[in-house]
Design a protein around this motif. Sequence first.
Motif, PDB file in Angstrom:
ATOM      1  N   ARG A 396      10.045   1.411  -0.113  1.00  9.73           N
ATOM      2  CA  ARG A 396      10.976   0.251   0.653  1.00  9.73           C
ATOM      3  C   ARG A 396       9.962  -0.330   1.919  1.00  9.73           C
ATOM      4  O   ARG A 396      10.441  -1.093   2.546  1.00  9.73           O
ATOM      5  N   VAL A 397       9.098   0.321   2.174  1.00  4.37           N
ATOM      6  CA  VAL A 397       8.263   0.057   3.370  1.00  4.37           C
ATOM      7  C   VAL A 397       6.801  -0.054   2.881  1.00  4.37           C
ATOM      8  O   VAL A 397       6.215   0.806   2.240  1.00  4.37           O
ATOM      9  N   ALA A 398       5.919  -1.035   3.243  1.00  2.82           N
ATOM     10  CA  ALA A 398       4.633  -1.299   3.050  1.00  2.82           C
ATOM     11  C   ALA A 398       3.990  -1.794   4.457  1.00  2.82           C
ATOM     12  O   ALA A 398       4.615  -2.190   5.263  1.00  2.82           O
ATOM     13  N   VAL A 399       2.538  -1.488   4.727  1.00  3.09           N
ATOM     14  CA  VAL A 399       1.998  -2.258   5.627  1.00  3.09           C
ATOM     15  C   VAL A 399       0.855  -2.714   5.234  1.00  3.09           C
ATOM     16  O   VAL A 399       0.008  -2.400   4.359  1.00  3.09           O
ATOM     17  N   ALA A 400       0.589  -3.880   5.823  1.00  5.96           N
ATOM     18  CA  ALA A 400      -0.749  -4.664   5.857  1.00  5.96           C
ATOM     19  C   ALA A 400      -1.265  -5.059   7.018  1.00  5.96           C
ATOM     20  O   ALA A 400      -0.797  -5.061   7.972  1.00  5.96           O
ATOM     21  N   VAL A 401      -2.733  -5.172   7.045  1.00  9.22           N
ATOM     22  CA  VAL A 401      -3.336  -5.715   8.081  1.00  9.22           C
ATOM     23  C   VAL A 401      -3.899  -7.031   8.392  1.00  9.22           C
ATOM     24  O   VAL A 401      -4.338  -7.499   7.156  1.00  9.22           O
ATOM     25  N   THR A 402      -3.607  -7.414   9.442  1.00  6.48           N
ATOM     26  CA  THR A 402      -3.978  -9.043   9.558  1.00  6.48           C
ATOM     27  C   THR A 402      -5.546  -9.170   9.451  1.00  6.48           C
ATOM     28  O   THR A 402      -6.423  -8.310  10.010  1.00  6.48           O
ATOM     29  N   ASP A 403      -5.864 -10.406   8.792  1.00  8.25           N
ATOM     30  CA  ASP A 403      -7.356 -10.456   8.694  1.00  8.25           C
ATOM     31  C   ASP A 403      -7.750 -11.474   9.643  1.00  8.25           C
ATOM     32  O   ASP A 403      -7.194 -11.551  10.705  1.00  8.25           O
ATOM     33  N   GLY A 404      -9.100 -12.017   9.524  1.00 12.73           N
ATOM     34  CA  GLY A 404      -9.603 -12.910  10.783  1.00 12.73           C
ATOM     35  C   GLY A 404      -8.918 -14.000  10.845  1.00 12.73           C
ATOM     36  O   GLY A 404      -8.863 -14.664  12.295  1.00 12.73           O
ATOM     37  N   SER A 405      -7.964 -14.435  10.200  1.00  8.85           N
ATOM     38  CA  SER A 405      -7.187 -15.698  10.495  1.00  8.85           C
ATOM     39  C   SER A 405      -5.676 -15.317  10.898  1.00  8.85           C
ATOM     40  O   SER A 405      -4.861 -16.170  10.898  1.00  8.85           O
ATOM     41  N   GLY A 406      -5.629 -13.707  11.271  1.00 12.78           N
ATOM     42  CA  GLY A 406      -4.344 -13.266  11.612  1.00 12.78           C
ATOM     43  C   GLY A 406      -3.322 -13.128  10.512  1.00 12.78           C
ATOM     44  O   GLY A 406      -1.916 -12.846  11.031  1.00 12.78           O
ATOM     45  N   VAL A 407      -3.661 -13.291   9.561  1.00 16.89           N
ATOM     46  CA  VAL A 407      -2.397 -13.087   8.169  1.00 16.89           C
ATOM     47  C   VAL A 407      -2.638 -12.010   7.634  1.00 16.89           C
ATOM     48  O   VAL A 407      -3.695 -11.378   7.424  1.00 16.89           O
TER      49      VAL A 407
END
Length: 594
Positions: A396-407
């Motif tokens: 129910r939880v996931a993590v992603a990291v922002t790229d160079g465009s902040g997304v």
Amino acid sequence: MAAHFGSRLRKGAATTAVAAAAVAALSASQAPGVTVDDHGRQTAADTTPSPETGADGSATGNSPYYTDLPPLNSPRPDPSSTAGTPVVQGPAEAGIPATVLDAYKKAADSLRAAKPGCNLPWQLLAAIGKVESGHARGGRVNADGTTLSPIFGPQLDGNGFALIKDTDGGAYDGNSSYDHAVGPMQFIPSTWAWAGRDGNGDGTKDPGNVYDAALAAAHYLCRNGWDLSTQADLDSAVLSYNNSRDYLNTVMRWLEYYRKGSHEIPDGTGGLPTGRSDTGSAGTRPAPSPQDTRTPDRAGESQKPTAPGKPAEPGKPAEPAPPGTGSPPPLPGTPTDTVDHLENAGTTGLTATAGQAFAERIGTRAETAAGKAVGKVRIRYTIIGDTDAAFAGGERVAVAVTDGSGVAVAPVLRAGEKTGSFTVRATVAGRAVPGLDYKATVTERVADTLARTVATALTCTPGGTFADRVEVRATYKGAAAHGVAVTATLIRSAQDPAVNDRGPYFKDAAGKPVRTLTGLRTDARGLLALPELYADDTAGTFVLRVTTAGGATLDVELTVRAAQTSSPAPSASPSPSASSSPSASPAASASPGA
């Protein structure tokens, strides 16, 4: 508890040397890497879980841990040793308190059923429990597995440790200024908020309960689709728990030790390790002895903060500062620290049919107050609401990291079987920035066509039972429609859909007549066989209407009529009542003159 890195790492060189030498073979295969913690700081580690796979900092906030290593001797004789050669055993170190051992094994059993592909051994939970809290301070727990007194790590105020400001209002750690790692498996409150589990079935999720904490640790280690029977995934899972190579090495040594053998000891009789990663005290190998008579020191006791700056007594770790009194050094503008708000990165509508993946993935943009993009920031996505939708691996939880465009783009979200709406909330991991909510909707499975599988006529006599059952097949765009809701109603006519009050009927569980059935669903092939149909005493032609979600409709004709009786066969011509030929009279037959 867990180690910290870089200039903040206060660990004796002896500890590093001992741990590294003990597991050189394990370390040799790992490649260098860099990860970003919950505050945007880069921290070096030989092997770190890739942020894109959903690793979220660490379960413990990289708090301190015990560094003692297991004895060199196996807890049971090595099968490969020469026959007759005595092997010294270390029963004290192989012993695990009964309730704690039960919690580890129950948690592993639960994961074996829920996520069999993870291949989680209970010995891994034991190894982590050993280095985090010395098995709940030697098994000092009550009957339901709750520690007799709280176990707190030092406050994470940036003074020699990570800086994690309060995330739980002091609910778990009693500190409303900074977080502490809590309980026998040392979860920080922000991780426990989504990873916590109810392992003992009492309706609460308590990080101070060894059953709850062990089950939470098991699920934490089995996220991201990791298979812990492979060394790479095992390393990633342990490093995600505490991002330290020395921590990994120590856990691996205890894992192998417990795999060779262990035994149950009474609660409260276990000894505590003495080496600590935050005091410069090196881990040691306990000398084998028939019985552990050591008195636990305060390293594993409830660490209620006392006066700041209190020096460590000989053989004891330094006490943490009291709540709110730490003086964290100024932090330079890390990526996470510069985030002012989150913006929707173009997510327009999240809708999926039950059991299917959402076609659109959630995108979130991290921005400064001036609206500039911020890269290398962890965005945590949390599913909120009464739904069985989940990210990969059922989480129910996931993590992603922002790229160079902040997304940051969330992993694929998959709908469950529950229909309706729920929320996915995006937040910045490690920073109190207002979250961003996305509404997601799960719709019913649908069909656009219904047909009978066998087109035989359906007839019955009044008061009888139809010989054949109605079976239908539902399709959607030509493919079998699995799990589609179906309703069957006996209506008055094709033109009048009102429920008929006479004619054919189904029976409910009590054997009473019913003329509407709901809650029916097609199987994996799109098929559904309706229950038996019965007829009352009314003759005539009737209509059974079958409908599905999505609008497919099928009318089935039912006929009730009396059985035909056969007509009597025509009779032969009547025989004459008397013979046409005259019969002789008795007198005529007498002899004359008689």
